[in-house]
Design a protein around this motif. Sequence first.
Motif, PDB file in Angstrom:
ATOM      1  N   ILE A  27       0.828  -1.207   0.000  1.00 23.90           N
ATOM      2  CA  ILE A  27       0.000   0.000   0.000  1.00 23.90           C
ATOM      3  C   ILE A  27       0.861   1.256   0.000  1.00 23.90           C
ATOM      4  CG2 ILE A  27      -1.712   1.314   1.338  1.00 23.90           C
ATOM      5  CD1 ILE A  27      -2.830  -1.174  -0.083  1.00 23.90           C
ATOM      6  N   VAL A  28       1.910   1.268   0.824  1.00 22.47           N
ATOM      7  CA  VAL A  28       2.784   2.445   0.905  1.00 22.47           C
ATOM      8  C   VAL A  28       3.533   2.647  -0.406  1.00 22.47           C
ATOM      9  CG1 VAL A  28       4.808   3.402   2.079  1.00 22.47           C
ATOM     10  CG2 VAL A  28       2.981   2.379   3.412  1.00 22.47           C
ATOM     11  N   LEU A  33       4.317   5.799  -5.249  1.00 23.08           N
ATOM     12  CA  LEU A  33       4.314   5.985  -6.709  1.00 23.08           C
ATOM     13  C   LEU A  33       3.288   7.022  -7.128  1.00 23.08           C
ATOM     14  CD1 LEU A  33       4.686   2.272  -7.867  1.00 23.08           C
ATOM     15  CD2 LEU A  33       6.399   4.093  -8.000  1.00 23.08           C
ATOM     16  N   PHE A  34       2.109   6.966  -6.524  1.00 26.69           N
ATOM     17  CA  PHE A  34       1.078   7.964  -6.818  1.00 26.69           C
ATOM     18  C   PHE A  34       1.565   9.360  -6.466  1.00 26.69           C
ATOM     19  CE2 PHE A  34      -2.542  10.513  -5.359  1.00 26.69           C
ATOM     20  CZ  PHE A  34      -3.273  10.572  -6.536  1.00 26.69           C
ATOM     21  N   GLN A  38       1.954  12.326  -9.177  1.00 29.14           N
ATOM     22  CA  GLN A  38       1.107  13.506  -8.983  1.00 29.14           C
ATOM     23  C   GLN A  38       1.836  14.656  -8.287  1.00 29.14           C
ATOM     24  OE1 GLN A  38      -2.116  13.803 -10.053  1.00 29.14           O
ATOM     25  NE2 GLN A  38      -1.791  11.836 -11.072  1.00 29.14           N
ATOM     26  N   PHE A  39       3.086  14.435  -7.908  1.00 34.36           N
ATOM     27  CA  PHE A  39       3.909  15.380  -7.156  1.00 34.36           C
ATOM     28  C   PHE A  39       3.177  15.872  -5.909  1.00 34.36           C
ATOM     29  CE2 PHE A  39       6.078  19.421  -6.193  1.00 34.36           C
ATOM     30  CZ  PHE A  39       7.317  18.881  -5.942  1.00 34.36           C
ATOM     31  N   ARG A  40       2.923  14.934  -5.032  1.00 32.81           N
ATOM     32  CA  ARG A  40       2.345  15.230  -3.726  1.00 32.81           C
ATOM     33  C   ARG A  40       3.453  15.059  -2.689  1.00 32.81           C
ATOM     34  NH1 ARG A  40      -3.718  15.333  -3.842  1.00 32.81           N
ATOM     35  NH2 ARG A  40      -4.097  14.894  -6.021  1.00 32.81           N
ATOM     36  N   PRO A  41       3.982  16.183  -2.180  1.00 39.41           N
ATOM     37  CA  PRO A  41       5.133  16.112  -1.274  1.00 39.41           C
ATOM     38  C   PRO A  41       4.881  15.284  -0.009  1.00 39.41           C
ATOM     39  CG  PRO A  41       4.790  18.360  -2.015  1.00 39.41           C
ATOM     40  CD  PRO A  41       3.626  17.563  -2.499  1.00 39.41           C
ATOM     41  N   LYS A  42       3.661  15.284   0.516  1.00 44.80           N
ATOM     42  CA  LYS A  42       3.378  14.509   1.726  1.00 44.80           C
ATOM     43  C   LYS A  42       3.512  13.014   1.447  1.00 44.80           C
ATOM     44  CE  LYS A  42       0.367  17.814   4.005  1.00 44.80           C
ATOM     45  NZ  LYS A  42      -0.954  18.060   4.568  1.00 44.80           N
ATOM     46  N   TYR A  43       3.047  12.558   0.300  1.00 41.57           N
ATOM     47  CA  TYR A  43       3.150  11.144  -0.044  1.00 41.57           C
ATOM     48  C   TYR A  43       4.601  10.740  -0.261  1.00 41.57           C
ATOM     49  CZ  TYR A  43      -1.910  10.795  -0.734  1.00 41.57           C
ATOM     50  OH  TYR A  43      -3.262  10.782  -0.558  1.00 41.57           O
ATOM     51  N   THR A  45       7.278  12.237   0.993  1.00 38.75           N
ATOM     52  CA  THR A  45       7.954  12.271   2.294  1.00 38.75           C
ATOM     53  C   THR A  45       7.580  11.052   3.134  1.00 38.75           C
ATOM     54  OG1 THR A  45       7.902  14.681   2.227  1.00 38.75           O
ATOM     55  CG2 THR A  45       8.342  13.651   4.358  1.00 38.75           C
ATOM     56  N   GLY A  46       6.320  10.689   3.134  1.00 39.58           N
ATOM     57  CA  GLY A  46       5.876   9.501   3.860  1.00 39.58           C
ATOM     58  C   GLY A  46       6.508   8.239   3.307  1.00 39.58           C
ATOM     59  N   TYR A  47       6.611   8.165   1.989  1.00 40.73           N
ATOM     60  CA  TYR A  47       7.244   7.009   1.358  1.00 40.73           C
ATOM     61  C   TYR A  47       8.726   6.940   1.709  1.00 40.73           C
ATOM     62  CZ  TYR A  47       8.782   3.750  -2.229  1.00 40.73           C
ATOM     63  OH  TYR A  47       9.340   2.688  -2.887  1.00 40.73           O
ATOM     64  N   ALA A  48       9.408   8.075   1.716  1.00 43.30           N
ATOM     65  CA  ALA A  48      10.832   8.100   2.081  1.00 43.30           C
ATOM     66  C   ALA A  48      11.031   7.661   3.528  1.00 43.30           C
ATOM     67  CB  ALA A  48      11.414   9.491   1.855  1.00 43.30           C
TER      68      ALA A  48
END
Length: 85
Positions: A27-28, A33-34, A38-43, A45-48
């Motif tokens: 899921i993460v 990837l999403f 989509q260039f969503r910085p929160k996603y 950063t969360g993925y990193a």
Amino acid sequence: VSVLERQVIDFLGYQWAPILTNFLHIIVVILGLFGTIQFRPKYVTGYAAWLVIWMTWNVFIICFYLEVGDLSRQPVSWWELSSCK
């Protein structure tokens, strides 16, 4: 692909904690990837952050099974500890 293979092997072995962890990892990765597309910085950063946690956990498991340093799979009783002094 390897996560999905590991998921099947864990399911056959009744290891439910790794199954849930692998599901969370999938899921993460999808959200990461999403977020990248989509260039969503929160996603991103969360993925990193998740990748750091995931790699740390994998390194710990590798060191645990190789018994690196003080990590040992053999339980040590209190009596053995007190006789070493």
